[in-house]
Design an enzyme around this catalytic site. Structure first.
Site, PDB file in Angstrom:
ATOM      1  CG  HIS A  43     -38.794 -12.888 -17.299  1.00 34.98           C
ATOM      2  ND1 HIS A  43     -39.971 -12.445 -16.580  1.00 34.98           N
ATOM      3  CD2 HIS A  43     -37.757 -12.189 -16.400  1.00 34.98           C
ATOM      4  CE1 HIS A  43     -39.526 -11.813 -15.407  1.00 34.98           C
ATOM      5  NE2 HIS A  43     -38.226 -11.821 -15.314  1.00 34.98           N
ATOM      6  NE  ARG A  44     -39.542 -13.685 -13.029  1.00 33.54           N
ATOM      7  CZ  ARG A  44     -40.228 -12.759 -12.036  1.00 33.54           C
ATOM      8  NH1 ARG A  44     -41.475 -13.200 -11.776  1.00 33.54           N
ATOM      9  NH2 ARG A  44     -39.799 -11.684 -11.708  1.00 33.54           N
ATOM     10  CD  GLU A  70     -34.506 -14.499 -15.348  1.00 32.63           C
ATOM     11  OE1 GLU A  70     -34.240 -13.775 -14.490  1.00 32.63           O
ATOM     12  OE2 GLU A  70     -35.719 -14.907 -15.762  1.00 32.63           O
ATOM     13  CG  ASP A  72     -35.420 -15.609 -11.163  1.00 31.66           C
ATOM     14  OD1 ASP A  72     -34.848 -14.494 -11.429  1.00 31.66           O
ATOM     15  OD2 ASP A  72     -36.698 -15.416 -11.574  1.00 31.66           O
ATOM     16  CG  HIS A  85     -38.786 -13.369  -9.043  1.00 29.53           C
ATOM     17  ND1 HIS A  85     -39.485 -12.582  -8.228  1.00 29.53           N
ATOM     18  CD2 HIS A  85     -38.010 -12.691  -9.853  1.00 29.53           C
ATOM     19  CE1 HIS A  85     -39.164 -11.365  -8.498  1.00 29.53           C
ATOM     20  NE2 HIS A  85     -38.188 -11.162  -9.478  1.00 29.53           N
ATOM     21  CD  GLU A 144     -32.194 -12.054 -11.420  1.00 30.74           C
ATOM     22  OE1 GLU A 144     -32.568 -11.360 -10.653  1.00 30.74           O
ATOM     23  OE2 GLU A 144     -32.921 -12.254 -12.648  1.00 30.74           O
ATOM     24  CE  LYS A 146     -35.115 -11.918  -7.995  1.00 32.95           C
ATOM     25  NZ  LYS A 146     -35.096 -11.005  -9.019  1.00 32.95           N
ATOM     26  CG  ASP A 270     -43.295 -12.308 -18.408  1.00 40.76           C
ATOM     27  OD1 ASP A 270     -42.022 -12.570 -18.140  1.00 40.76           O
ATOM     28  OD2 ASP A 270     -44.262 -12.129 -17.727  1.00 40.76           O
TER      29      ASP A 270
END
Length: 282
Positions: A43-44, A70, A72, A85, A144, A146, A270
């Site tokens: 995640h990120r 991932e 953003d 993000h 993603e 955003k 994360d």
């Protein structure tokens, strides 16, 4: 009689070769066909270990053998795609203001690492193109879109980056595009019909109906919900609608374990190491 007995013994032995794997191994370990593979999405980047949406976080995720990173994606004042993000730079940099009010040159002068740790002082906000060029072929990219409502045309810009690199073809199974803005997902799917897309679902979708899932399945390949309302029933209904399910965001081992038990296809976390504690994982 001896010949018949020998044939019977051989038959039993041959049958055992095919039936042994169906039983659980000693110690209660699941059989091979019972093992469940869960896609590990950083995640990120590996944002539990490095500042989110930076090359340091993405590099850490690659080092930890995540299946996907991932990202953003937002857009600067001068139309450049970047990874961040929040719609402001306040939380993750030493600057203040809205992302869309900065040019790329201005935003790359910000320190995007010190807020996490002095070890990462001077880390920059990377461009989307930089991330794609660095990691394509090395790790999957979960992209993603955003707050796309703030950035008219962002779907086309993302599509152009991928198409310029021939990453939009049917044989490229390492790209997924998702968004909380489901209209944006539909727009992107029209531009990139061969790339899988996903709808992100916050808590407002906790009571999603089968009819709504079918509507999503008309243009989405994934239904990716907040982990707090994921259970076996939801997973089964998503699968029945023809979609996979990646749940977000895991920051504790017990939450990863719960999602594994629910039968999700992927876990967005994360901490990529939490996903490797499951039977059958890498």
């Amino acid at each position: 009689m001896k010949r018949i007995l020998s044939i019977m013994v051989m038959s039993v032995l041959l049958m055992s070769l095919f039936t042994i794997p169906a039983f659980a191994a000693e110690g209660g370990e699941p059989a091979v066909q019972e093992q469940q593979q869960v896609v590990n999405v950083a995640h990120r980047g590996a944002s539990g270990h490095a500042p989110e949406n930076t090359m340091a976080a993405f590099e850490k995720a690659l080092e930890m053998k995540a299946d996907y990173i991932e990202i953003d994606v937002q857009m600067t004042k001068d139309g450049e795609l970047i990874a961040i993000h929040d719609t402001t730079v306040d939380r993750t940099t030493d600057g203040t203001g809205f992302v869309g009010d900065f040019t790329l040159e201005e935003i790359q002068q910000l320190d995007a690492g010190s807020w996490f740790s002095e070890e990462f002082a001077g880390e920059q906000i990377p461009t989307f193109e930089e991330i794609v060029d660095t990691y394509r072929g090395k790790v999957g990219l979960l992209i993603e879109l955003k707050s796309p409502g703030l950035y008219p045309g962002i779907e086309e810009k993302v599509a152009n980056v991928l198409m310029e690199r021939n990453m939009h073809r049917p044989d490229n199974n390492k790209i997924i595009i998702q968004s909380f803005n489901h209209d944006s997902v539909q727009t992107s799917k029209q531009l990139l019909p061969n790339i899988p897309h996903g709808v992100l679902a916050g808590m407002s979708w906790a009571d999603v109906t089968d009819e709504q899932l079918q509507e999503f399945a008309a243009y989405a390949d994934y239904f990716n919900p907040n982990r707090n309302f994921v259970d076996k029933n939801l997973v089964e209904r998503v699968h029945q609608a023809g979609m996979d399910i990646y749940a977000y965001t895991v920051r504790e081992q017990e939450h990863a374990d719960q999602l594994f038990e629910a039968g999700v296809d992927g876990i967005i976390t994360d901490f990529p190491e939490y996903v490797y504690d499951f039977p059958g994982q890498k």
